[in-house]
Design a protein around this motif. Sequence first.
Motif, PDB file in Angstrom:
ATOM      1  N   ASP A 152       0.828  -1.210   0.000  1.00  0.00           N
ATOM      2  CA  ASP A 152       0.000   0.000   0.000  1.00  0.00           C
ATOM      3  C   ASP A 152       0.864   1.263   0.000  1.00  0.00           C
ATOM      4  O   ASP A 152       0.568   2.235  -0.689  1.00  0.00           O
ATOM      5  N   CYS A 155       2.773   1.444  -3.497  1.00  0.00           N
ATOM      6  CA  CYS A 155       1.979   1.541  -4.726  1.00  0.00           C
ATOM      7  C   CYS A 155       0.679   2.309  -4.577  1.00  0.00           C
ATOM      8  O   CYS A 155       0.067   2.682  -5.579  1.00  0.00           O
ATOM      9  N   GLY A 156       0.219   2.494  -3.349  1.00  0.00           N
ATOM     10  CA  GLY A 156      -1.064   3.142  -3.132  1.00  0.00           C
ATOM     11  C   GLY A 156      -2.134   2.135  -2.760  1.00  0.00           C
ATOM     12  O   GLY A 156      -2.282   1.097  -3.423  1.00  0.00           O
ATOM     13  N   ALA A 157      -2.879   2.445  -1.712  1.00  0.00           N
ATOM     14  CA  ALA A 157      -3.888   1.510  -1.207  1.00  0.00           C
ATOM     15  C   ALA A 157      -5.093   1.390  -2.122  1.00  0.00           C
ATOM     16  O   ALA A 157      -5.878   0.448  -1.994  1.00  0.00           O
ATOM     17  N   ARG A 158      -5.255   2.329  -3.050  1.00  0.00           N
ATOM     18  CA  ARG A 158      -6.437   2.291  -3.914  1.00  0.00           C
ATOM     19  C   ARG A 158      -6.346   1.186  -4.961  1.00  0.00           C
ATOM     20  O   ARG A 158      -7.339   0.867  -5.625  1.00  0.00           O
ATOM     21  N   HIS A 159      -5.168   0.622  -5.130  1.00  0.00           N
ATOM     22  CA  HIS A 159      -4.969  -0.397  -6.162  1.00  0.00           C
ATOM     23  C   HIS A 159      -5.259  -1.795  -5.627  1.00  0.00           C
ATOM     24  O   HIS A 159      -5.058  -2.086  -4.440  1.00  0.00           O
ATOM     25  N   SER A 160      -5.691  -2.682  -6.503  1.00  0.00           N
ATOM     26  CA  SER A 160      -5.880  -4.089  -6.155  1.00  0.00           C
ATOM     27  C   SER A 160      -4.515  -4.763  -6.065  1.00  0.00           C
ATOM     28  O   SER A 160      -3.504  -4.223  -6.557  1.00  0.00           O
ATOM     29  N   GLN A 163      -2.960  -5.019  -9.447  1.00  0.00           N
ATOM     30  CA  GLN A 163      -2.472  -3.726  -9.933  1.00  0.00           C
ATOM     31  C   GLN A 163      -1.182  -3.325  -9.229  1.00  0.00           C
ATOM     32  O   GLN A 163      -0.259  -2.785  -9.852  1.00  0.00           O
ATOM     33  N   GLN A 164      -1.097  -3.591  -7.921  1.00  0.00           N
ATOM     34  CA  GLN A 164       0.130  -3.295  -7.195  1.00  0.00           C
ATOM     35  C   GLN A 164       1.287  -4.128  -7.743  1.00  0.00           C
ATOM     36  O   GLN A 164       2.394  -3.610  -7.940  1.00  0.00           O
TER      37      GLN A 164
END
Length: 272
Positions: A152, A155-160, A163-164
């Motif tokens: 998270d 890569c960002g928590a918004r990604h699955s 996607q990460q």
Amino acid sequence: MTASFRTPPNVLVFSGSDPSGGAGMQADLAAINALGAHALTVPTALTVQDNVSVFAVHPVDAELVRHQAQVLVDRFRIDAVKLGIAGNRANAEVIAAIIAALRQRQPSLPVVFDPVLANGKGDALSADNAVAALEPLYAQASVITPNLNEADRLCGARHSPAQQAALLQVRGCPHVLLKGGHGPQQQDVVNRWFGPDGAFDSWQWPRLPGEFHGSGCTLAAALAARLAHGDGMRDAIAAAQTYCQRTLETAYSIADGQLIPNRVIPFLAEHS
């Protein structure tokens, strides 16, 4: 009569020293040795920590990191590399340069990158911005092993998870092992492997009671040891998880707080 000695594979380890003996270089040494390989160790940082909290991180001077590693790679065959905390950006750049030079003579050298950003409590393990400090290492890694919290942050928590993994592959890591142990407290832990050309597998493990100090280090070090023995990536990941689960099942307590994985245990004969 001349004695005959076995020659185990060598794993070059870059990681921080944990004086509690539960994580970092101390965990790497025990796991790699338990799986029949030999650890060549380059400390990147001296930490002040116990089995609960990190109180300070003191990066080793980058030139000293380089000098230690250069002596080792000039003398010994390197069969795999394991990366833990770098301590700061300068050390990460030195480590990346050492691996790039190694790859000149060993293009297929396996490199396991455990992107440790913090301990289980959330205490930082870098003197710099922990995420930015890791950037030079992505392109040198064969496999990266973040837990869900680390993924998270990277890569960002918004990604699955898929996607990460794709984002990490774009940065240069062909294999991504997303570990579920530090994610939502579900009944089982699910670890997912994303490889080149759409390769994928997942493993499900029962979540054990308690918290563990150095479980991620244990898994990454075991993976490096299996790759050093010549296992393919999927088989190495499966074997490393089996070993890691056994260390957690037989973990022990040295004080209140996180348990210590029991890394000095016989491994499954079929994986020796």
